[in-house]
Design an enzyme around this catalytic site. Structure first.
Site, PDB file in Angstrom:
ATOM      1  N   ASP A 122       0.843  -1.199   0.000  1.00  0.00           N
ATOM      2  CA  ASP A 122       0.000   0.000   0.000  1.00  0.00           C
ATOM      3  C   ASP A 122       0.880   1.252   0.000  1.00  0.00           C
ATOM      4  OD1 ASP A 122      -1.911   1.930   0.235  1.00  0.00           O
ATOM      5  OD2 ASP A 122      -2.509   1.427   2.299  1.00  0.00           O
ATOM      6  N   LYS A 167       1.850   7.912   0.415  1.00  0.00           N
ATOM      7  CA  LYS A 167       2.169   7.997   1.847  1.00  0.00           C
ATOM      8  C   LYS A 167       3.536   8.658   2.037  1.00  0.00           C
ATOM      9  CE  LYS A 167      -0.185   3.751   3.376  1.00  0.00           C
ATOM     10  NZ  LYS A 167      -1.098   4.280   4.398  1.00  0.00           N
ATOM     11  N   ASP A 200       0.050  -5.035   4.456  1.00  0.00           N
ATOM     12  CA  ASP A 200      -1.347  -4.647   4.250  1.00  0.00           C
ATOM     13  C   ASP A 200      -2.205  -5.782   3.663  1.00  0.00           C
ATOM     14  OD1 ASP A 200      -3.123  -2.641   4.805  1.00  0.00           O
ATOM     15  OD2 ASP A 200      -2.898  -1.624   2.878  1.00  0.00           O
ATOM     16  N   ASP A 243      -5.626   6.518  -0.686  1.00  0.00           N
ATOM     17  CA  ASP A 243      -5.013   5.705   0.366  1.00  0.00           C
ATOM     18  C   ASP A 243      -6.060   4.976   1.204  1.00  0.00           C
ATOM     19  OD1 ASP A 243      -2.994   4.582   1.827  1.00  0.00           O
ATOM     20  OD2 ASP A 243      -2.543   6.376   3.008  1.00  0.00           O
ATOM     21  N   ARG A 279     -11.060  -0.326   2.026  1.00  0.00           N
ATOM     22  CA  ARG A 279     -12.528  -0.406   2.065  1.00  0.00           C
ATOM     23  C   ARG A 279     -13.116  -0.579   0.670  1.00  0.00           C
ATOM     24  NH1 ARG A 279     -12.724   5.280   5.037  1.00  0.00           N
ATOM     25  NH2 ARG A 279     -10.679   4.504   5.601  1.00  0.00           N
TER      26      ARG A 279
HETATM   27  N1  BES Z   1      -3.231   0.260   5.096  1.00  0.00           N
HETATM   28  C1  BES Z   1      -3.621   1.491   5.662  1.00  0.00           C
HETATM   29  C2  BES Z   1      -3.912   1.417   7.162  1.00  0.00           C
HETATM   30  C3  BES Z   1      -2.751   1.071   8.051  1.00  0.00           C
HETATM   31  C4  BES Z   1      -2.080   2.075   8.728  1.00  0.00           C
HETATM   32  C5  BES Z   1      -2.395  -0.227   8.286  1.00  0.00           C
HETATM   33  C6  BES Z   1      -1.045   1.762   9.583  1.00  0.00           C
HETATM   34  C7  BES Z   1      -1.357  -0.540   9.146  1.00  0.00           C
HETATM   35  C8  BES Z   1      -0.678   0.459   9.793  1.00  0.00           C
HETATM   36  C9  BES Z   1      -4.876   2.031   4.969  1.00  0.00           C
HETATM   37  O1  BES Z   1      -5.059   1.652   3.662  1.00  0.00           O
HETATM   38  C10 BES Z   1      -4.787   3.515   4.999  1.00  0.00           C
HETATM   39  O2  BES Z   1      -3.877   4.025   4.404  1.00  0.00           O
HETATM   40  N2  BES Z   1      -5.712   4.171   5.698  1.00  0.00           N
HETATM   41  C11 BES Z   1      -5.717   5.578   5.807  1.00  0.00           C
HETATM   42  C12 BES Z   1      -7.134   6.047   5.636  1.00  0.00           C
HETATM   43  C13 BES Z   1      -7.264   7.533   5.460  1.00  0.00           C
HETATM   44  C14 BES Z   1      -6.690   7.964   4.121  1.00  0.00           C
HETATM   45  C15 BES Z   1      -8.711   7.889   5.552  1.00  0.00           C
HETATM   46  C16 BES Z   1      -5.186   5.934   7.186  1.00  0.00           C
HETATM   47  O3  BES Z   1      -5.413   5.187   8.134  1.00  0.00           O
HETATM   48  O4  BES Z   1      -4.492   6.939   7.307  1.00  0.00           O
HETATM   49 ZN    ZN Z   2      -4.170  -0.166   3.114  1.00  0.00          ZN
HETATM   50 ZN    ZN Z   3      -4.056   2.935   2.268  1.00  0.00          ZN
END
Ligand code: BES
Ligand code: ZN
Ligand code: ZN
Length: 491
Positions: free
Chosen positions: A262, A269, A280, A339, A343
């Site tokens: 990811d 990121k 991920d 990101d 979902r």
């Molecule tokens: N894979 C990440 C979530 C994640 C964060 C997993 C840290 C393991 C450790 C997910 O896809 C993501 O990036 N989520 C974002 C959502 C936001 C853009 C609304 C997040 O949590 O920042």
């Molecule tokens: Zn993710």
């Molecule tokens: Zn993500």
């Protein structure tokens, strides 16, 4: 590798003997062990306090190379997790001493007031999981896992619980399978490779395996999943595993997030957050390993594992913030943030599962949000469900297996936050607060009337530091949990 043994310590030739000791009470029946403990307690620094440790060599009257005494602390504080931890530490210590086998003394159940079966299960789990080393990518292997892990019990216990070692080994092999998939570098588990790796192991256990190719995903219109995959030159796959034992009626479906890397996509990121994003796909790994393990254990429940696998990358072909896409279910989604990809792949996998298979229960596992890690820390998963009974069972399984889960709310009025001006939904919340909840509410729009639970494992799926029975990397969180949940739902 695991064995229950009833032997006379005075006559046995032993490499390493491990003796757990409580600081305030004797917890062993065997006279030889009791007198060995007296020897250990002559060492001033060793009282049996929690995490105390002393090693003695070449003691008289016993033919053991090393005897390791491990403190369990106060008797009333001893629980399944402290036994797991003790056994894990014991094995790790013995590996470092370059032994190839260990004999661990099992304490008396009457003393520590835990059912003997639970004592044995916990100690075997800690020992087996602590014996796992992930050194596939090292040229030189410095340490070697033990070949034998024996537990010293009475002859009656050895007979009564003779089938336990094999069952616990199978369960822990499932956890280790998930750990290794998660720790594997992302260049070796691009979606099609990861899908093939799952398919190969699942076929060996006679699961029915379907792998939907990118072409099939397009024909079937899994538009949300395809939107995530669009940026990567590595094509997406969806793996469907079916376990269909005779006479089983009800079906539990598991859906696991499989993002093999990811990057965040166009919403790239920052550097620090990119590290470890190979993890991920931990939900996918846990679901695949759970199905494979259920087949190995011959469980009598119908199971379904649905595993959407993609890589989230930026490129000229990638989805953009502002894009509106159509999900498998027909609802449109505005991509507020590329990101928030998990979902998107999950809603298509969930809708596809419900429309095609109509399971009685659906549980999804996903490393879904950083917000869940902020809320609960790195060791506890968030659980979201409208079904109190299902949530309660998952929480109980979390307590038993120490794969801990904490229930989170899904208030109706928060749905306001995932509205879009242009599409049916937005994939991110309009404020930065409550991100784990808005993610769960987003998923809830696609579960229809199915009894459903979402488990956000973003924290506990990956360990940045070594602990007593897990090394750095994938933890395999979810496998022992789900296996226990199944036993509770359909005993
Ligand atoms: N894979 C990440 C979530 C994640 C964060 C997993 C840290 C393991 C450790 C997910 O896809 C993501 O990036 N989520 C974002 C959502 C936001 C853009 C609304 C997040 O949590 O920042
Ligand atoms: Zn993710
Ligand atoms: Zn993500």
């Amino acid at each position: 590798m695991l064995n229950l043994k009833s032997v006379d310590l005075k006559k046995e030739k032993i490499e390493a003997l491990v003796i757990p000791v409580c600081e305030d009470t004797n917890i062993h029946q065997d006279q030889t062990i009791r007198s060995l403990i007296k020897n250990a307690q002559k060492v001033k620094a060793f009282k049996g306090d929690k995490d105390d440790e002393v090693v003695l060599y070449n003691l008289p009257k016993i033919n053991a190379q090393s005897i390791i005494f491990l403190g369990l602390g106060k008797l009333e504080k001893v629980d399944m997790e402290s036994l797991r931890t003790m056994a894990g530490k014991a094995v790790k210590g013995v590996i470092k001493k370059k032994h190839t086998a260990v004999l661990i003394a099992v304490p008396l159940a009457e003393k520590i007031k835990i059912d003997i079966q639970n004592i044995l299960e916990a100690m075997m789990e800690g020992a087996f999981l602590g014996n796992h080393l992930f050194d596939k990518y090292k040229k030189e292997k410095k340490l070697h896992p033990l070949k034998r892990i024996d537990f010293l019990v009475t002859s009656h216990e050895a007979k009564t619980y003779q089938s336990l070692p094999s069952r616990i080994s199978t369960v822990c092999q499932g956890t280790i399978l998930a750990r290794e998939w998660v720790s594997m570098p992302p260049n070796d588990k691009r979606p099609e490779l990861f899908a093939q790796s799952i398919a190969r192991l699942a076929r060996k256990e006679n699961l029915k395996v379907t792998v939907l190719s990118e072409k099939e995903l397009k024909q079937k219109k899994l538009g949300a999943m395809l939107a995530v995959a669009a940026g990567s030159s590595n094509k997406p796959n969806m793996v469907i595993l079916e376990y269909n034992p005779l006479n089983a009626k009800k079906t539990i479906a598991f859906v696991g997030k499989g993002v093999t890397f990811d990057s965040g996509g166009i919403n790239l990121k920052p550097t620090a957050s990119l590290a470890d994003m190979k993890m991920d796909m931990s939900g996918a790994a846990a679901v695949a390993a759970t199905l494979i393990t259920s087949a190995r254990l011959n469980l009598s429940i119908k199971l379904l594992g649905v595993i959407p696998i993609v890589e989230n990358m930026p490129s000229g072909a990638a989805s953009r913030p502002g894009d509106i896409i159509k999900s498998y279910d027909g609802k449109t989604v505005e991509i507020g943030n590329t990101d928030a990809e998990g979902r998107l792949i999950l809603i298509d996998a969930i809708s596809y599962t419900i429309k095609k298979y109509r399971p009685q229960t659906l549980i999804d596992l996903a490393t879904l949000t950083g917000a869940c890690v902020v809320a609960l820390g790195e060791k506890i998963a968030g659980i979201f469900s409208f079904d109190d009974k299902l949530a309660e069972n998952i929480i109980l399984s979390g307590q038993k297996t120490h794969e801990r889960c904490w229930r989170m709310p899904m208030p109706d009025d928060y749905k306001e936050l995932i509205k879009s001006d242009f599409a049916d939904l937005n994939n991110v919340g309009s404020t930065r607060y409550g991100g784990a909840i808005t993610a769960a509410l987003f998923l809830s729009e696609f579960v229809e009337d199915t009894s459903w639970a979402h488990i956000d494992i973003a924290g506990p799926a990956y360990a940045k530091k070594e602990s007593s029975y897990c090394g750095v990397g994938g933890t395999g969180f979810g496998v022992r949990l789900l296996l226990d949940v199944m036993e509770r739902l359909y005993p």
